[in-house]
Design a protein around this motif. Structure first.
Motif, PDB file in Angstrom:
ATOM      1  N   ALA A 130       0.837  -1.203   0.000  1.00 15.22           N
ATOM      2  CA  ALA A 130       0.000   0.000   0.000  1.00 15.22           C
ATOM      3  C   ALA A 130       0.872   1.253   0.000  1.00 15.22           C
ATOM      4  O   ALA A 130       0.560   2.244  -0.686  1.00 15.22           O
ATOM      5  N   GLY A 131       1.976   1.222   0.741  1.00 14.96           N
ATOM      6  CA  GLY A 131       2.899   2.352   0.737  1.00 14.96           C
ATOM      7  C   GLY A 131       3.501   2.587  -0.637  1.00 14.96           C
ATOM      8  O   GLY A 131       3.632   3.727  -1.094  1.00 14.96           O
ATOM      9  N   ALA A 132       3.853   1.502  -1.326  1.00 14.95           N
ATOM     10  CA  ALA A 132       4.403   1.622  -2.681  1.00 14.95           C
ATOM     11  C   ALA A 132       3.371   2.236  -3.623  1.00 14.95           C
ATOM     12  O   ALA A 132       3.706   3.107  -4.442  1.00 14.95           O
ATOM     13  N   LEU A 133       2.122   1.815  -3.507  1.00 16.29           N
ATOM     14  CA  LEU A 133       1.065   2.383  -4.361  1.00 16.29           C
ATOM     15  C   LEU A 133       0.836   3.862  -4.064  1.00 16.29           C
ATOM     16  O   LEU A 133       0.646   4.667  -4.987  1.00 16.29           O
ATOM     17  N   LEU A 134       0.848   4.228  -2.793  1.00 14.19           N
ATOM     18  CA  LEU A 134       0.706   5.654  -2.433  1.00 14.19           C
ATOM     19  C   LEU A 134       1.876   6.473  -2.974  1.00 14.19           C
ATOM     20  O   LEU A 134       1.683   7.591  -3.468  1.00 14.19           O
ATOM     21  N   GLY A 135       3.077   5.918  -2.864  1.00 14.88           N
ATOM     22  CA  GLY A 135       4.249   6.608  -3.398  1.00 14.88           C
ATOM     23  C   GLY A 135       4.148   6.811  -4.894  1.00 14.88           C
ATOM     24  O   GLY A 135       4.452   7.895  -5.415  1.00 14.88           O
ATOM     25  N   LEU A 136       3.698   5.775  -5.604  1.00 17.07           N
ATOM     26  CA  LEU A 136       3.510   5.878  -7.052  1.00 17.07           C
ATOM     27  C   LEU A 136       2.457   6.933  -7.389  1.00 17.07           C
ATOM     28  O   LEU A 136       2.663   7.767  -8.274  1.00 17.07           O
ATOM     29  N   ALA A 137       1.348   6.896  -6.685  1.00 14.41           N
ATOM     30  CA  ALA A 137       0.272   7.856  -6.954  1.00 14.41           C
ATOM     31  C   ALA A 137       0.743   9.297  -6.744  1.00 14.41           C
ATOM     32  O   ALA A 137       0.459  10.180  -7.568  1.00 14.41           O
ATOM     33  N   ALA A 138       1.475   9.538  -5.664  1.00 18.44           N
ATOM     34  CA  ALA A 138       1.964  10.894  -5.398  1.00 18.44           C
ATOM     35  C   ALA A 138       2.923  11.355  -6.489  1.00 18.44           C
ATOM     36  O   ALA A 138       2.842  12.500  -6.968  1.00 18.44           O
ATOM     37  N   ALA A 139       3.833  10.472  -6.898  1.00 17.19           N
ATOM     38  CA  ALA A 139       4.787  10.833  -7.958  1.00 17.19           C
ATOM     39  C   ALA A 139       4.060  11.137  -9.262  1.00 17.19           C
ATOM     40  O   ALA A 139       4.412  12.080  -9.979  1.00 17.19           O
ATOM     41  N   LEU A 140       3.031  10.343  -9.586  1.00 15.77           N
ATOM     42  CA  LEU A 140       2.286  10.562 -10.829  1.00 15.77           C
ATOM     43  C   LEU A 140       1.466  11.850 -10.784  1.00 15.77           C
ATOM     44  O   LEU A 140       1.372  12.559 -11.791  1.00 15.77           O
ATOM     45  N   VAL A 141       0.893  12.155  -9.632  1.00  9.65           N
ATOM     46  CA  VAL A 141       0.138  13.414  -9.502  1.00  9.65           C
ATOM     47  C   VAL A 141       1.060  14.605  -9.755  1.00  9.65           C
ATOM     48  O   VAL A 141       0.715  15.541 -10.480  1.00  9.65           O
ATOM     49  N   LEU A 142       2.247  14.564  -9.199  1.00  7.14           N
ATOM     50  CA  LEU A 142       3.181  15.684  -9.370  1.00  7.14           C
ATOM     51  C   LEU A 142       3.880  15.658 -10.724  1.00  7.14           C
ATOM     52  O   LEU A 142       4.624  16.580 -11.053  1.00  7.14           O
ATOM     53  N   TRP A 143       3.631  14.636 -11.532  1.00  2.86           N
ATOM     54  CA  TRP A 143       4.170  14.543 -12.888  1.00  2.86           C
ATOM     55  C   TRP A 143       3.207  15.158 -13.900  1.00  2.86           C
ATOM     56  O   TRP A 143       3.554  15.379 -15.060  1.00  2.86           O
ATOM     57  N   ILE A 144       1.981  15.471 -13.485  1.00  2.00           N
ATOM     58  CA  ILE A 144       1.005  16.102 -14.373  1.00  2.00           C
ATOM     59  C   ILE A 144       1.636  17.397 -14.894  1.00  2.00           C
ATOM     60  O   ILE A 144       2.167  18.190 -14.114  1.00  2.00           O
ATOM     61  N   PRO A 145       1.606  17.617 -16.220  1.00  5.13           N
ATOM     62  CA  PRO A 145       2.362  18.729 -16.824  1.00  5.13           C
ATOM     63  C   PRO A 145       2.251  20.092 -16.130  1.00  5.13           C
ATOM     64  O   PRO A 145       3.287  20.716 -15.872  1.00  5.13           O
ATOM     65  N   PRO A 146       1.070  20.593 -15.780  1.00 13.02           N
ATOM     66  CA  PRO A 146       1.061  21.913 -15.123  1.00 13.02           C
ATOM     67  C   PRO A 146       1.812  21.927 -13.781  1.00 13.02           C
ATOM     68  O   PRO A 146       2.529  22.871 -13.476  1.00 13.02           O
TER      69      PRO A 146
END
Length: 192
Positions: free
Chosen positions: A149-165
């Motif tokens: 679950a921690g790995a999934l949360l880490g992935l989600a946070a990284a992907l959110v902050l990868w959104i172009p804007p």
């Protein structure tokens, strides 16, 4: 194999093999400092591209840990050494909720944020995060699902902050902060 059975297998392996348990325990205990110093060193001494990656990694870890705090409060899952007193506990630890693992959350957030911006550094960080997560399970502090679950949360946070804007804003802030780095540190970086 169930979550408990995977935990029990890893925990028993650590209990019966000091050559496995001892170095794993040392790494797990030092991991917070190693990840934090690694991100700071990348920011201070690396190229602008890697500086952006390090800044994004720090922000991803912060975001993921914030979400993990609320998830832990909502789920309130006991750690394996609380649920199963016969489990081997190799680290002194409080009996606070263990789902999701904060260590895995932060480490994977850093690793995924780095892999999005610099593949080699990211893969190294992800391997270190995986070893940390296996270690937290083997040493009796977490169930496998806690670190997953921690790995999934880490992935989600990284992907959110990868959104172009957001990525553009993060890069601009990292560049601005990078200009504040003392020139002596930059000279060290250029000479190496």
């Amino acid at each position: 194999m169930s979550d408990y059975h995977l935990f029990r297998w890893a925990n028993d392996l650590a209990a019966h093999h000091d050559r496995f348990e001892d170095p794993l325990r040392l790494y797990v205990q030092a991991s917070e400092v190693l990840f934090a110093l690694g991100v700071v060193a990348l920011f201070l001494f690396a190229s602008p591209r890697i500086r952006r990656a390090a800044f994004a990694a720090a922000l991803s870890a912060g975001l993921a840990l914030l979400v993990a705090h609320f998830v832990a409060g909502a789920v309130d899952r006991a750690r394996p050494f609380v649920d199963h007193p016969h489990a081997h506990l190799f680290l002194a630890h409080s009996a606070d909720p263990g789902f999701p693992s904060d260590h895995a959350t932060a480490a994977f957030a850093i690793g995924f944020a780095l892999v999005l911006r610099h593949r080699v550094l990211g893969i190294v960080a992800l391997v270190l995060a995986l070893v940390l997560s296996v270690g937290r399970v083997a040493l009796g502090v977490h169930y496998p699902s806690d670190v997953f679950a921690g790995a999934l949360l880490g992935l989600a946070a990284a992907l959110v902050l990868w959104i172009p804007p957001l990525r553009g804003r993060i890069d601009r802030i990292a560049d601005a902060l990078g200009r504040l780095v003392p020139s002596k540190l930059l000279a060290v970086r250029r000479s190496s």
